[in-house]
Design an enzyme around this catalytic site. Structure first.
Site, PDB file in Angstrom:
ATOM      1  N   CYS A  36       0.956  -1.188   0.114  1.00  0.00           N
ATOM      2  CA  CYS A  36       0.096   0.155  -0.064  1.00  0.00           C
ATOM      3  C   CYS A  36       1.005   1.264  -0.057  1.00  0.00           C
ATOM      4  CB  CYS A  36      -1.061  -0.153   1.305  1.00  0.00           C
ATOM      5  SG  CYS A  36      -1.844   1.405   1.546  1.00  0.00           S
ATOM      6  N   GLY A  37       0.385   2.296  -0.612  1.00  0.00           N
ATOM      7  CA  GLY A  37       0.882   3.825  -0.333  1.00  0.00           C
ATOM      8  C   GLY A  37       1.538   4.162   1.157  1.00  0.00           C
TER       9      GLY A  37
END
Length: 158
Positions: A36-37
Site C-alpha cells: 500500500c502507499g
C-alpha cells in the site's frame, strides 16, 4: 459495557490470542497491508512501539486484503515482510476482513465505537484506533494520519 478485551484474534503464527492479554495497556490498533502507499507507516508504528512499549503501550497490526488486494501474501510472507523491511516487533495478527459480513468481530466493535467521517466502514489500509488502558476506544484516525502525529495523544493516555 464491552471493551476490546472481550475479543481474541489469531496471530500470524496461528495461535489464538485473547486481547485481554493487553489489559492495562494503551493500544493503537491498525489494519495493515504490505503493498500500500501507506505501508511505510510501519516505520512510524515501530518507532512508537520502541518509544512507548516499556511504558505500557503496544501497536496491534491486523493485515487486511480488502483494499486493492494490497495484502495478498500468506501469514508467513506477511511476517517475513514486516520483519525484513521494517523490523516490526509489535504483535501482528492473521489476515482479517474489516468490513462486510465476514468482518472480524473486533473491527465490528471498533467501527461501532468510533464511526468515520463518511460512515463507520473502514475506507482504506492503515486506519488507526487509539484505545485507553481500560479497553475503551478513544479515537479513530484516517490512513493519512501519520503514526508520529499520534505521539502526544499516546503520551496523554500513558
Amino acid at each position: 459495557m464491552a471493551s476490546i478485551y472481550d475479543f481474541s484474534a489469531r496471530t500470524l503464527a496461528g495461535e489464538e490470542l485473547p486481547l485481554k492479554r493487553f489489559e492495562g495497556q494503551v493500544l493503537l490498533i491498525v489494519n495493515t497491508a504490505s503493498a500500500c502507499g501507506f505501508t511505510p507507516q510501519y516505520k512510524g508504528l515501530e518507532a512508537l512501539q520502541q518509544k512507548y512499549g516499556a511504558r505500557g503501550f503496544s501497536v496491534l497490526g491486523f493485515p487486511c486484503n480488502q483494499f486493492g488486494a494490497q495484502e495478498s501474501g500468506s501469514e508467513a510472507q506477511i511476517a517475513q515482510f514486516c520483519s525484513t523491511h521494517y523490523g516490526v516487533s509489535f504483535p501482528m495478527f492473521a489476515k482479517i476482513d474489516v468490513n462486510g459480513a465476514q468482518a472480524h468481530p473486533l473491527y465490528t466493535f471498533l467501527k461501532d465505537e468510533k464511526g468515520g467521517l463518511l460512515g463507520s466502514a473502514i475506507k482504506w489500509n492503515f486506519t488507526k484506533f487509539l484505545v485507553d488502558r481500560s479497553g475503551h476506544v478513544i479515537s479513530r484516525h484516517a490512513p493519512t494520519t501519520t503514526p508520529e502525529s499520534l505521539a502526544k495523544d499516546i503520551e496523554t493516555l500513558l
